[in-house]
Write an enzyme that holds these catalytic residues in place. Structure first.
Site, PDB file in Angstrom:
ATOM      1  N   HIS A   1       1.082   4.863  -2.581  1.00 67.63           N
ATOM      2  CA  HIS A   1       1.305   6.276  -2.264  1.00 67.63           C
ATOM      3  C   HIS A   1       2.405   6.968  -3.053  1.00 67.63           C
ATOM      4  O   HIS A   1       2.255   8.137  -3.422  1.00 67.63           O
ATOM      5  CB  HIS A   1       1.621   6.427  -0.770  1.00 67.63           C
TER       6      HIS A   1
ATOM      7  N   HIS B   1       0.832  -1.206   0.000  1.00 67.99           N
ATOM      8  CA  HIS B   1       0.000   0.000   0.000  1.00 67.99           C
ATOM      9  C   HIS B   1       0.864   1.254   0.000  1.00 67.99           C
ATOM     10  O   HIS B   1       0.599   2.206  -0.746  1.00 67.99           O
ATOM     11  CB  HIS B   1      -0.919   0.005   1.218  1.00 67.99           C
TER      12      HIS B   1
ATOM     13  N   GLU C   1      -6.025   9.361  -0.288  1.00 62.36           N
ATOM     14  CA  GLU C   1      -6.258   7.927  -0.077  1.00 62.36           C
ATOM     15  C   GLU C   1      -7.371   7.369  -0.972  1.00 62.36           C
ATOM     16  O   GLU C   1      -7.193   6.331  -1.607  1.00 62.36           O
ATOM     17  CB  GLU C   1      -6.610   7.659   1.398  1.00 62.36           C
TER      18      GLU C   1
ATOM     19  N   SER D   1      -3.939   0.470  -4.513  1.00 61.02           N
ATOM     20  CA  SER D   1      -3.345  -0.727  -3.914  1.00 61.02           C
ATOM     21  C   SER D   1      -4.367  -1.757  -3.474  1.00 61.02           C
ATOM     22  O   SER D   1      -4.002  -2.807  -2.948  1.00 61.02           O
ATOM     23  CB  SER D   1      -2.486  -0.330  -2.704  1.00 61.02           C
TER      24      SER D   1
END
Length: 263
Positions: free
Chosen positions: A127, A122, A167, A186
């Site tokens: 990110h 993730h 996010e 992700s």
């Protein structure tokens, strides 16, 4: 964040590198191979451009010093492994310092399709691509800087802006709905869900976002759609503490999800 976890942090050596074993590298390889086609189909151009710029390994867990070297030349950011789940105060402080905190472990195969807490897949796959873009990196830093100035009681309000944009944000690209957020990039299952037409879609609005509660352990019932990226980047120039104060006065919206039941 879950209060307990079966995962242990992995610790870097003196040069910042972590020794991942063959099974951990294999999990990364299989996650990457499974997620890449969906990402290419559903993610917005800023994410895809960043993924290409980073040229991260498809076969083994990337190392934070290598990703940091690439980010440093593009936006001055770095990725730092953190020893455990961190609180909002430390999280905001690291963002303000252009440091992205990365959980160091990778999920087990039994959690292949879904893991509640963030893992290295993730953190790196999700990110770091957006952190190659100066505007997105600046937006993340602005939220961090606001977090270093606000009271602890305001942390949970401020983090919603990060949650529903970096996010789990969506955006309109050439008239087509695309995923932008790192949590979507992700996630094997939430990426297609977010674009399925089933969740509620709302226009990007800072005050509305700050008033919208969320849960981390379910697919989001609500997503905010950015029609123009300038609207997102303009949020970095707002007085976010004043926005939080206004949102607090107005109060939270009623949750769109059921209450979490005890295990």
């Amino acid at each position: 964040m879950p209060k307990s976890t079966e995962y242990d942090a992995k610790h870097p050596d003196a040069d910042g590198f972590i020794a991942y074993d063959a099974e951990e590298d294999a999990v990364w390889r299989d996650l990457y191979a499974q997620q890449l086609p969906a990402v290419r189909r559903h993610m917005a151009t800023p994410y895809l451009r960043g993924l290409e710029l980073l040229q991260m390994s498809a076969d083994r867990v990337p190392q934070c010093p290598d990703i940091s070297a690439r980010l440093g030349g593009l936006t001055g950011w770095r990725v730092e492994p953190v020893p455990a789940l961190i609180g909002f105060g430390k999280f905001f402080g690291m963002l303000a310092d252009k440091a992205f905190p990365a959980a160091s472990f990778i999920r087990k195969r039994k959690h292949f399709d879904y893991i509640e807490e963030p893992d290295i897949f993730h953190e790196i796959f999700g990110h770091t691509p957006l952190l190659t873009d100066p505007a997105f990196a600046g937006f993340s830093q602005a939220i961090g800087q606001a977090g270093t100035r606000c009271d602890k009681a305001d942390y949970a309000w401020l983090i919603r802006l990060y949650w529903f944009s970096i996010e789990f944000g969506l955006m309109r690209q050439d008239g087509e709905l695309k995923a932008l957020g790192s949590g979507l990039a992700s996630s094997v299952t939430e990426l297609p869900w977010s674009l399925s037409g089933q969740p509620e879609l709302r226009p990007f609005d800072v005050i509305d976002i700050l008033r919208t509660p969320y849960r981390i352990d379910i697919h989001q019932p609500v997503y905010f759609v950015i029609e123009d990226l300038d609207d997102l980047f303009a949020a970095a120039r707002r007085d976010l503490l004043a926005d939080v104060a206004q949102a607090r006065r107005l109060g939270l919206h009623a949750p769109k999800y059921p209450p979490k039941t005890a295990a």
